[in-house]
Motif scaffolding. Structure first.
Motif, short mmCIF file in Angstrom:
data_model
loop_
_atom_site.label_atom_id
_atom_site.label_comp_id
_atom_site.label_asym_id
_atom_site.label_seq_id
_atom_site.Cartn_x
_atom_site.Cartn_y
_atom_site.Cartn_z
N THR A 131 28.77 72.34 74.52
CA THR A 131 28.40 71.78 73.22
C THR A 131 29.63 71.51 72.37
N LEU A 132 30.59 72.43 72.36
CA LEU A 132 31.80 72.24 71.55
C LEU A 132 32.71 71.16 72.12
N SER A 133 32.63 70.91 73.42
CA SER A 133 33.45 69.88 74.05
C SER A 133 32.79 68.50 73.96
N ALA A 134 31.60 68.40 74.54
CA ALA A 134 30.94 67.10 74.68
C ALA A 134 29.99 66.78 73.53
N GLY A 135 29.51 67.78 72.85
CA GLY A 135 28.55 67.54 71.78
C GLY A 135 29.21 67.33 70.44
N SER A 136 29.63 68.41 69.80
CA SER A 136 30.21 68.31 68.46
C SER A 136 31.65 67.80 68.49
N GLY A 137 32.34 67.98 69.59
CA GLY A 137 33.74 67.55 69.69
C GLY A 137 34.72 68.50 69.04
N ILE A 138 34.27 69.63 68.54
CA ILE A 138 35.16 70.57 67.86
C ILE A 138 36.27 71.03 68.79
N LEU A 139 35.94 71.35 70.03
CA LEU A 139 36.96 71.85 70.95
C LEU A 139 37.98 70.77 71.29
N ARG A 140 37.52 69.55 71.49
CA ARG A 140 38.46 68.45 71.80
C ARG A 140 39.43 68.25 70.64
N THR A 141 38.94 68.33 69.42
CA THR A 141 39.81 68.18 68.25
C THR A 141 40.78 69.34 68.16
N LEU A 142 40.31 70.55 68.31
CA LEU A 142 41.15 71.75 68.23
C LEU A 142 42.28 71.70 69.26
#
Length: 176
Positions: free
Chosen positions: A114-125
């Motif tokens: 979810t943090l990678s593909a959904g919200s994108g939070i992990l990709r941004t971080l």
């Protein structure tokens, strides 16, 4: 085990910016006491701290708790962040931790997705600092530090997935 409650309010904190209920109104009064969003810090030795969730209020929470203040240049006692789910109330604070030399995150594969593909939070971080992701398996004991371990367990939810088809299964943590 030392546990410090950093915040105890629901999403948005208390008072909520868009609420005029009796509780929020009372908190806005001169005698009221505002609360930040839910997050806790856990340690076995008062030197290495583990956050359970990173609320959007994490900066204020760290400043209010000297145990999490940096030592010297940019060395901090923050060892890792354990995520119970991928809700914004529990993960937006990760973006505020982006100035770390590196971040160690623990969560289930569903939260990672979810943090990678959904919200994108992990990709941004990950564009700001290295992120070391550790997979958590509900029911399995996870050693964190000398004298500190935890065990995640699934928490059924009826909340709809907000960030695509990926599951956002929550995990609560039992420490000790």
């Amino acid at each position: 085990m030392i546990l410090r409650v950093l915040g105890s309010a629901a999403g948005g904190g208390s008072p909520q910016w868009n609420c005029g209920c009796p509780v929020c109104t009372a908190v806005r009064s001169p005698a009221g006491l505002a609360r930040t969003q839910s997050s806790i810090a856990v340690s076995a030795d008062r030197r290495r701290w583990f956050l359970i969730n990173a609320s959007p209020d994490i900066r204020a929470q760290i400043e209010a708790f000297p145990g999490l203040h940096p030592h010297g240049d940019r060395t901090t006692p923050l060892e890792a962040v354990l995520l119970t789910d991928a809700e914004l109330d529990h993960t937006l604070g990760l973006l505020l931790l982006r100035e770390a030399r590196a971040l160690l995150l623990y969560a289930t594969p569903a939260v990672h997705e979810t943090l990678s593909a959904g919200s994108g939070i992990l990709r941004t971080l990950e564009r700001y600092c290295p992120v070391d992701w550790r997979t958590v398996t509900p029911g399995a004991r996870l050693a964190l530090a000398d004298g500190l371990s935890c065990r995640a367990f699934d928490v059924p939810t009826t909340k709809r997935a907000r960030f695509g088809p990926g599951r956002t299964t929550a995990a609560s943590w039992a420490t000790g």
